[in-house]
Design an enzyme around this catalytic site. Structure first.
Site, PDB file in Angstrom:
ATOM      1  N   ASP A  76       0.861  -1.181   0.000  1.00  9.02           N
ATOM      2  CA  ASP A  76       0.000   0.000   0.000  1.00  9.02           C
ATOM      3  C   ASP A  76       0.904   1.239   0.000  1.00  9.02           C
ATOM      4  OD1 ASP A  76      -2.444   1.420   0.283  1.00  9.02           O
ATOM      5  OD2 ASP A  76      -2.268   1.418   2.452  1.00  9.02           O
ATOM      6  N   LYS A 113      -0.968  -1.672  -4.716  1.00 11.64           N
ATOM      7  CA  LYS A 113      -1.723  -0.426  -4.955  1.00 11.64           C
ATOM      8  C   LYS A 113      -0.708   0.696  -5.183  1.00 11.64           C
ATOM      9  CE  LYS A 113      -4.497  -0.572  -1.153  1.00 11.64           C
ATOM     10  NZ  LYS A 113      -5.650  -0.303  -0.236  1.00 11.64           N
TER      11      LYS A 113
HETATM   12  P1  IMP Z   1       1.899  -0.576   3.780  1.00 11.60           P
HETATM   13  O1  IMP Z   1       1.063   0.687   3.826  1.00 11.60           O
HETATM   14  O2  IMP Z   1       2.428  -0.826   2.378  1.00 11.60           O
HETATM   15  O3  IMP Z   1       2.953  -0.554   4.825  1.00 11.60           O
HETATM   16  O4  IMP Z   1       0.903  -1.778   4.082  1.00 11.60           O
HETATM   17  C1  IMP Z   1       0.658  -2.137   5.407  1.00 11.60           C
HETATM   18  C2  IMP Z   1      -0.406  -3.177   5.549  1.00 11.60           C
HETATM   19  O5  IMP Z   1      -1.666  -2.531   5.483  1.00 11.60           O
HETATM   20  C3  IMP Z   1      -0.516  -4.283   4.505  1.00 11.60           C
HETATM   21  O6  IMP Z   1       0.404  -5.313   4.682  1.00 11.60           O
HETATM   22  C4  IMP Z   1      -1.932  -4.758   4.802  1.00 11.60           C
HETATM   23  O7  IMP Z   1      -1.913  -5.670   5.886  1.00 11.60           O
HETATM   24  C5  IMP Z   1      -2.641  -3.482   5.167  1.00 11.60           C
HETATM   25  N1  IMP Z   1      -3.451  -2.985   4.027  1.00 11.60           N
HETATM   26  C6  IMP Z   1      -3.145  -2.042   3.130  1.00 11.60           C
HETATM   27  N2  IMP Z   1      -4.141  -1.870   2.219  1.00 11.60           N
HETATM   28  C7  IMP Z   1      -5.110  -2.764   2.570  1.00 11.60           C
HETATM   29  C8  IMP Z   1      -6.405  -3.099   2.011  1.00 11.60           C
HETATM   30  O8  IMP Z   1      -6.886  -2.555   0.990  1.00 11.60           O
HETATM   31  N3  IMP Z   1      -7.090  -4.083   2.668  1.00 11.60           N
HETATM   32  C9  IMP Z   1      -6.619  -4.709   3.782  1.00 11.60           C
HETATM   33  N4  IMP Z   1      -5.418  -4.441   4.310  1.00 11.60           N
HETATM   34  C10 IMP Z   1      -4.676  -3.479   3.721  1.00 11.60           C
END
Ligand code: IMP
Ligand code: MG
Length: 182
Positions: free
Chosen positions: A110, A138
């Site tokens: 994300d 994403k």
């Molecule tokens: P980061 O923002 O790339 O560090 O992502 C952190 C975590 O947020 C991911 O590993 C997911 O567990 C959670 N996450 C991010 N986007 C989504 C989503 O659309 N649905 C569910 N969990 C999400």
């Protein structure tokens, strides 16, 4: 707080984005990638909990190179506009990674913070090599520059649930990936 019912949960499943069959085809691609990349070398498959546990279980069964598994729970903390944070490991690996080729399996990238920090941390431990496979990506949401080695599905900026991914700890049991919403 209103009580959770089967109906109240189901009413927030907006639409199916990725079907069970499409996920299974992608799992096979992940396995082929690993088997070709490591060509018989022993690897350590690492899943970041909780979201990636189902993906890990499915990919594991497509891997044909010698393979061990391990798990970690990580949270990244950032303040303001800094582009690098501090990763807090609340459950660490049980393996000493310097003896292994590591493949990290993640559910979704994300903002990029978690993987940016986890990869940085694990590289400091000198693994033989390190690759990252994510089921979902994403890229529109990225805050920290991070590109996984293999991304199986690129999706728009939506909140998604199912196949291990949760909203408020629910929906991990859905066999498909769906958009969550009112
Ligand atoms: P980061 O923002 O790339 O560090 O992502 C952190 C975590 O947020 C991911 O590993 C997911 O567990 C959670 N996450 C991010 N986007 C989504 C989503 O659309 N649905 C569910 N969990 C999400
Ligand atoms: Mg995750």
């Amino acid at each position: 707080m209103a009580s959770i019912t089967k109906e109240s949960l189901e009413s927030k499943i907006k639409s199916i984005l990725i079907s069970e069959q499409e996920i299974q085809n992608a799992v096979v691609r992940a396995g082929e990638y690993i088997n070709a990349l490591y060509d018989g070398k022993p690897i350590l498959l690492v899943s970041i909990l909780k979201g990636a546990f189902i993906f890990m279980a499915d990919v594991l069964r497509t891997v044909t190179v010698p393979c061990e598994i391990d798990f970690m729970v990580a949270k990244s903390y950032y303040s303001g506009t800094v582009s690098s944070g501090m990763v807090q490991i609340t459950l660490d690996l049980t393996h000493d990674v310097k003896d292994y080729h590591i493949v990290i399996l993640e559910d979704i990238v994300d903002t990029g913070r978690t993987l940016h920090d986890v990869v940085g941390l694990l590289k400091e431990r000198n693994p033989l090599s390190l690759h990252v496979i994510t089921l979902l990506d994403k890229p529109d949401r990225r805050v920290v520059e991070y590109t996984p080695d293999l991304s199986l599905f690129t999706i728009p900026d939506l909140f998604v649930i199912g196949y291990g991914l949760d909203y408020d700890e629910y929906y991990r049991n859905l066999p498909y990936i769906a958009e969550y919403g009112e």
